[in-house]
Write an enzyme that holds these catalytic residues in place. Sequence first.
Site, PDB file in Angstrom:
ATOM      1  N   GLU A 244       1.191  -1.071   0.254  1.00 52.47           N
ATOM      2  CA  GLU A 244      -0.271   0.135   0.080  1.00 52.47           C
ATOM      3  C   GLU A 244       0.966   1.052  -0.049  1.00 52.47           C
ATOM      4  OE1 GLU A 244      -3.143  -0.236   3.762  1.00 52.47           O
ATOM      5  OE2 GLU A 244      -3.934  -2.205   2.063  1.00 52.47           O
TER       6      GLU A 244
ATOM      7  N   GLU B  23      -4.823  -8.696   0.575  1.00 55.17           N
ATOM      8  CA  GLU B  23      -5.201  -8.324   1.362  1.00 55.17           C
ATOM      9  C   GLU B  23      -7.013  -8.571   1.308  1.00 55.17           C
ATOM     10  OE1 GLU B  23      -3.257  -5.433   3.404  1.00 55.17           O
ATOM     11  OE2 GLU B  23      -4.959  -4.957   4.534  1.00 55.17           O
TER      12      GLU B  23
END
Length: 932
Positions: free
Chosen positions: A557, A630
Amino acid sequence: MKWFAIFLAILASASLATAESAKTPRIRERFDDNWRFRRDPTPQAKDAGFKWSWKVAYDNSADIQELPSNLDEGEWHAAKAGDDVFNGRRGFVWYRTDLGSGVKSKNLAIHFEHVDDNGLVFLNGKKVMGHSGWSEPFDVPIGNLWNPEGPNRLVVLVQNDSGPGGITGPVFLHVVEPEKAAKEATSSFDDRSWRIVHLPHDFVVEGAFTPTADASHGSLPVSEAWYRKTFTLPAAYKNKSVWIDFDGVYRDSTVYLNGHKLGHWPSGYAGFRFGLNRHANFGGKNVLAVHVDARQPEGWWYEGGGIYRHVWLNVADPVHVRPWGTFVHSDVQLGERPTATIHLSATIDNTLGGPAFCIVKSEIVAPSGRLYELPQSRVRVEANGSADVSADLTTSAPELWSIEKPQLYRLRTTIMRDSRTVDAVETSFGVRSIYFDPNQGFFLNGKRVELKGTCNHQDHAGVGIAMPDSLIDWRIRKLKEMGSNAYRCSHNPPAAELLDACDRLGMVVMDETRHLGDTESPKTASGTGTSDLSELRSMILRDRNHPSVIMWSLFNEEGLQGTEEGANIFTAMRDAVRKLDPTRPCTGAMNGGWGQGITLVEDLQGFNYGIRGYDRMHATFPNLPMYGSETASTVGTRGIYANDAKAGYVSAYDVNKPGWGATAEESWSAIASRPWMAGEFVWTGFDYKGEPTPYGWPCINSHFGIMDICGFPKDNFFYYQAVWGDKPMIHILPHWNWPGKEGRPIDVWVYTNGTTVELLANGKSLGKKTVPAYGHAAWSVPYQPGWLVAVAYRDGKAIAREQIATAGSPAAIRLKTSTPTIAADREEVSPVEVEIVDAKGRVVPTASNLVSFTVSGASVVGVGNGDPSSHEPDKATKRHAFNGYCMALVGAASRPGRIVVTATSPGLRSATLVLTGVKIRIEVKAAAEAVR
């Protein structure tokens, strides 16, 4: 009995290691015992009280080089450090203040305790530096830009990505003192008043929870600390190569030997080593001192502090196999008669002042015990240089490593000089075939395998991040019990022992480095370089022989993920990986920017959430394999079935999710219905300290886990068991203790891998229901005390049955453990599960009794109960139950023998559990694994 088989396997490994150690002069000693420890006081940052003003910044970016000429124009507002000036708005804000005058120093710096999220700092019109990453202190050295006579105008451009934002912590000037060896590092320093600790050790978890500490990091204060260990080195070691390995220190550590600085290592996750020969006192006393500074974070979750992984003393011949210097990989040809070609390589180091001639011998021991001897290599290694050797072995009927049958080979690498063995190491590896197909997902040994994975941080109730090897093993077994077959190391390289456990138990791994490029900040800023990449290289070299590792994840991220700059950084990292290991794909965990930037240069496309983008991305990039890196982020509290913001509890029904997430059912159905998606890694397998979502204080840990922080299953555990497992199962939720709600409807859910379910209440059938694909069956049942029974059917036959009943008042304690035998090494632990039961032995699902523990022959090293809002200490000998359960981690002593655990609580019948501590030469076993 499973535990007995495990014990025999450990004992067999220890016996083998003892036999191997007799052949090798190399010593690898676990250096975890008898450290002296002192924690420094937690510093309190006092704001200087500068008068700030701010205004919204339009048409600006975080990489500007000069202040705009019209900066003073527009509407400015008064502010003070700590104010949230964004109120949830994204964008940029200008801050300005006058720092005053009078201070005269060339080593002046501005300290920012907290800027949310990123800051660009200007002093007297000149750009000084930019800082990326929220919730972390940082210093801005200002040198010659400071005007002692004044004025000194400070301007900061603050960028906010989400939530509160601004200069949200104290700001002050301070003088940076020149570095010098601290008195604590010297051999003569008197440390007798310091506490003795045994590694692994997390000192932050020993603190008291407070709302003034960073909630994201678990509401526990952080600080600096010192460790010291006194030891002797035999005079015979003087002509050897001697070094020290630190598997993990959180963080920013500086290591000294006898007052001499060996080096500094900023990373809290990558292991490191230092040579000792130059400053060692051979034949006498030595003092190893380690300073740790845990104040600056690398992530945004609980990260602990201290020497939280193993430390190893290594002694080898000057001509030896380089640490992490062996590499084994294989090419498997599948078919009716499989064959495999095993490729071996090793790097030999020579620390002598002249060239060395040696013979390198390689042997492979198959899982069945079959021995393969490879041709010897004659090698010349130049002075203070190295040499590489390689060999291949082709074998028919290879014994393949798989999830169901994790078979491990062993490579023995031996160095001989002048007809004598001078060094020998052993490397564990597996023979298997992996590949990712863009249309059909992941294949292991030619068979399609859905990745049924979880993401996990590295902390547990009672011990924080300092998890003993046996607890790591226990956690992997709990995940396997749920039906999981894959593990993501979020968001950092794990302990090597975790990969050992995954190798042994059959769990594939997404191995992940902490940083994108060369940075130590939580997020990578524009301009970050790739000239070093030492942390990434350490991870690859250490972990590349583990058959469980199936992919390298190079980031998580990052703001640069969808940009050309991010792609360039990733490309440099990918190329570095391929030089060390060309056998596994490189990937990253993207939560945006899909189809751009890093997508264009990676081998696998990871999705952090983004369910709605699966189809579009597959259509746009049909040749790029994809998976959920995720997923879910469902939130729930074990044993709670209604949201309670005041208490900090979330209903355990699979209905609560943050804005970016999905329920467990939504997430898995989106993956399982698309064959090109290789699988998913759910956020998370276990709860962890920090990131309390959706509530803040009094919560001190997350609600994301499928299990709580102790490893007690939440109801979603059984959902995954139904859709991931293959054994018939059924589970009813919620519990059936609802006094005061008689006659009121209760939502009853049933998880099962049957196709239909019948529910009965107090003997009366409420009918059968079809179980939707990837879903659950549900009824609304008026509450009456008694019992519920659910029966699952498949093809018309009953395959599973569960009954739950209204429990009575708490009457007794029941103790359980799946690890009744532990190594007597002062490190290993047995998780002892505590149940509060009624007179009929049924767990009371609302019980909160205080349980006290006494142990003979061992000790309690930590406690927990899974309550995300509990502020009871982890380091204690008592704990309140939470919804019927709590846990004591019983740590072994140094002597084998009988361990008796007794649990008591006022008004309850006490319980006793007997464990056994056994003597196993763990340090000798490790000595045979000098190269992992």
